[in-house]
Design a protein around this motif. Structure first.
Motif, PDB file in Angstrom:
ATOM      1  N   ASN A  17      74.568   3.493  17.738  1.00  0.00           N
ATOM      2  CA  ASN A  17      73.699   3.818  16.627  1.00  0.00           C
ATOM      3  C   ASN A  17      72.260   3.643  17.103  1.00  0.00           C
ATOM      4  O   ASN A  17      71.961   2.731  17.860  1.00  0.00           O
ATOM      5  CB  ASN A  17      74.021   2.846  15.480  1.00  0.00           C
ATOM      6  N   ALA A  18      71.364   4.509  16.655  1.00  0.00           N
ATOM      7  CA  ALA A  18      69.969   4.424  17.078  1.00  0.00           C
ATOM      8  C   ALA A  18      69.374   3.056  16.753  1.00  0.00           C
ATOM      9  O   ALA A  18      68.487   2.577  17.460  1.00  0.00           O
ATOM     10  CB  ALA A  18      69.147   5.528  16.427  1.00  0.00           C
ATOM     11  N   SER A  19      69.869   2.399  15.710  1.00  0.00           N
ATOM     12  CA  SER A  19      69.333   1.089  15.352  1.00  0.00           C
ATOM     13  C   SER A  19      69.759   0.004  16.344  1.00  0.00           C
ATOM     14  O   SER A  19      69.195  -1.076  16.367  1.00  0.00           O
ATOM     15  CB  SER A  19      69.760   0.702  13.937  1.00  0.00           C
ATOM     16  N   ALA A  20      70.769   0.279  17.175  1.00  0.00           N
ATOM     17  CA  ALA A  20      71.225  -0.694  18.165  1.00  0.00           C
ATOM     18  C   ALA A  20      70.305  -0.733  19.382  1.00  0.00           C
ATOM     19  O   ALA A  20      70.375  -1.662  20.176  1.00  0.00           O
ATOM     20  CB  ALA A  20      72.647  -0.375  18.603  1.00  0.00           C
ATOM     21  N   MET A  21      69.462   0.278  19.539  1.00  0.00           N
ATOM     22  CA  MET A  21      68.522   0.345  20.663  1.00  0.00           C
ATOM     23  C   MET A  21      67.109   0.240  20.109  1.00  0.00           C
ATOM     24  O   MET A  21      66.839   0.688  18.998  1.00  0.00           O
ATOM     25  CB  MET A  21      68.670   1.681  21.401  1.00  0.00           C
ATOM     26  N   THR A  22      66.225  -0.323  20.900  1.00  0.00           N
ATOM     27  CA  THR A  22      64.826  -0.328  20.481  1.00  0.00           C
ATOM     28  C   THR A  22      64.302   1.096  20.628  1.00  0.00           C
ATOM     29  O   THR A  22      64.844   1.893  21.407  1.00  0.00           O
ATOM     30  CB  THR A  22      63.979  -1.283  21.347  1.00  0.00           C
ATOM     31  N   PRO A  23      63.249   1.438  19.921  1.00  0.00           N
ATOM     32  CA  PRO A  23      62.669   2.780  20.070  1.00  0.00           C
ATOM     33  C   PRO A  23      62.280   3.094  21.520  1.00  0.00           C
ATOM     34  O   PRO A  23      62.494   4.216  21.978  1.00  0.00           O
ATOM     35  CB  PRO A  23      61.441   2.745  19.154  1.00  0.00           C
ATOM     36  N   ASP A  24      61.753   2.107  22.230  1.00  0.00           N
ATOM     37  CA  ASP A  24      61.375   2.337  23.634  1.00  0.00           C
ATOM     38  C   ASP A  24      62.597   2.605  24.506  1.00  0.00           C
ATOM     39  O   ASP A  24      62.563   3.463  25.386  1.00  0.00           O
ATOM     40  CB  ASP A  24      60.584   1.149  24.188  1.00  0.00           C
ATOM     41  N   GLU A  25      63.693   1.876  24.275  1.00  0.00           N
ATOM     42  CA  GLU A  25      64.917   2.102  25.043  1.00  0.00           C
ATOM     43  C   GLU A  25      65.480   3.499  24.781  1.00  0.00           C
ATOM     44  O   GLU A  25      65.880   4.201  25.713  1.00  0.00           O
ATOM     45  CB  GLU A  25      65.977   1.051  24.694  1.00  0.00           C
ATOM     46  N   LEU A  26      65.484   3.908  23.523  1.00  0.00           N
ATOM     47  CA  LEU A  26      65.972   5.232  23.165  1.00  0.00           C
ATOM     48  C   LEU A  26      65.124   6.319  23.834  1.00  0.00           C
ATOM     49  O   LEU A  26      65.654   7.286  24.375  1.00  0.00           O
ATOM     50  CB  LEU A  26      65.978   5.403  21.647  1.00  0.00           C
ATOM     51  N   LYS A  27      63.811   6.140  23.827  1.00  0.00           N
ATOM     52  CA  LYS A  27      62.915   7.110  24.475  1.00  0.00           C
ATOM     53  C   LYS A  27      63.146   7.154  25.978  1.00  0.00           C
ATOM     54  O   LYS A  27      63.156   8.234  26.577  1.00  0.00           O
ATOM     55  CB  LYS A  27      61.457   6.771  24.176  1.00  0.00           C
ATOM     56  N   GLN A  28      63.343   6.007  26.611  1.00  0.00           N
ATOM     57  CA  GLN A  28      63.567   5.967  28.061  1.00  0.00           C
ATOM     58  C   GLN A  28      64.873   6.656  28.442  1.00  0.00           C
ATOM     59  O   GLN A  28      64.921   7.420  29.416  1.00  0.00           O
ATOM     60  CB  GLN A  28      63.564   4.522  28.561  1.00  0.00           C
ATOM     61  N   VAL A  29      65.930   6.407  27.683  1.00  0.00           N
ATOM     62  CA  VAL A  29      67.221   7.026  27.976  1.00  0.00           C
ATOM     63  C   VAL A  29      67.140   8.532  27.734  1.00  0.00           C
ATOM     64  O   VAL A  29      67.669   9.329  28.514  1.00  0.00           O
ATOM     65  CB  VAL A  29      68.347   6.387  27.126  1.00  0.00           C
ATOM     66  N   THR A  30      66.453   8.928  26.669  1.00  0.00           N
ATOM     67  CA  THR A  30      66.296  10.351  26.371  1.00  0.00           C
ATOM     68  C   THR A  30      65.516  11.057  27.470  1.00  0.00           C
ATOM     69  O   THR A  30      65.919  12.126  27.946  1.00  0.00           O
ATOM     70  CB  THR A  30      65.591  10.531  25.014  1.00  0.00           C
ATOM     71  N   ALA A  31      64.404  10.468  27.909  1.00  0.00           N
ATOM     72  CA  ALA A  31      63.605  11.056  28.993  1.00  0.00           C
ATOM     73  C   ALA A  31      64.435  11.160  30.269  1.00  0.00           C
ATOM     74  O   ALA A  31      64.385  12.173  30.972  1.00  0.00           O
ATOM     75  CB  ALA A  31      62.341  10.238  29.231  1.00  0.00           C
ATOM     76  N   ALA A  32      65.221  10.139  30.564  1.00  0.00           N
ATOM     77  CA  ALA A  32      66.061  10.157  31.764  1.00  0.00           C
ATOM     78  C   ALA A  32      67.072  11.290  31.699  1.00  0.00           C
ATOM     79  O   ALA A  32      67.295  11.993  32.689  1.00  0.00           O
ATOM     80  CB  ALA A  32      66.770   8.816  31.936  1.00  0.00           C
ATOM     81  N   MET A  33      67.686  11.485  30.542  1.00  0.00           N
ATOM     82  CA  MET A  33      68.670  12.550  30.403  1.00  0.00           C
ATOM     83  C   MET A  33      68.024  13.918  30.599  1.00  0.00           C
ATOM     84  O   MET A  33      68.575  14.793  31.280  1.00  0.00           O
ATOM     85  CB  MET A  33      69.357  12.487  29.044  1.00  0.00           C
ATOM     86  N   ILE A  34      66.848  14.106  30.032  1.00  0.00           N
ATOM     87  CA  ILE A  34      66.138  15.379  30.193  1.00  0.00           C
ATOM     88  C   ILE A  34      65.774  15.594  31.661  1.00  0.00           C
ATOM     89  O   ILE A  34      65.989  16.670  32.219  1.00  0.00           O
ATOM     90  CB  ILE A  34      64.903  15.422  29.279  1.00  0.00           C
ATOM     91  N   ASN A  35      65.246  14.562  32.301  1.00  0.00           N
ATOM     92  CA  ASN A  35      64.870  14.670  33.715  1.00  0.00           C
ATOM     93  C   ASN A  35      66.082  14.919  34.606  1.00  0.00           C
ATOM     94  O   ASN A  35      65.982  15.636  35.612  1.00  0.00           O
ATOM     95  CB  ASN A  35      64.115  13.413  34.167  1.00  0.00           C
TER      96      ASN A  35
END
Length: 84
Positions: A17-35
């Motif tokens: 769930n998005a609430s299980a991750m901090t906003p920064d962690e979610l952004k980092q994982v998302t950026a990594a997936m895109i890259n």
């Protein structure tokens, strides 16, 4: 190695769930997936869920130190992304 990182990122985005991750962690994982899909995302600016399950529209700063933005459609379940 690339495939295992992509699988881990997909697992994180699709399982937790998005609430299980901090906003920064979610952004980092998302950026990594895109890259990992060969696209450029230096910093995630916005993540918006789409009506399709597991898909998101992601707005990124394209280059590190830059200000230009780019939008991607990301499928968190499949670990794919493409330019919108």
């Amino acid at each position: 190695m690339k495939k295992s990182v992509l699988i881990a990122a997909t697992f994180l985005l699709s399982t937790f769930n998005a609430s299980a991750m901090t906003p920064d962690e979610l952004k980092q994982v998302t950026a990594a997936m895109i890259n990992m899909n060969g696209l450029l995302c230096a910093d995630v600016v916005d993540i918006r869920p789409l009506e399709l399950d597991g898909q998101f529209e992601v707005t990124c700063i394209e280059y590190r130190g830059g200000s230009g933005t780019v939008r991607y459609i990301m499928n968190a379940k499949e670990g794919t992304a493409f330019k919108a």
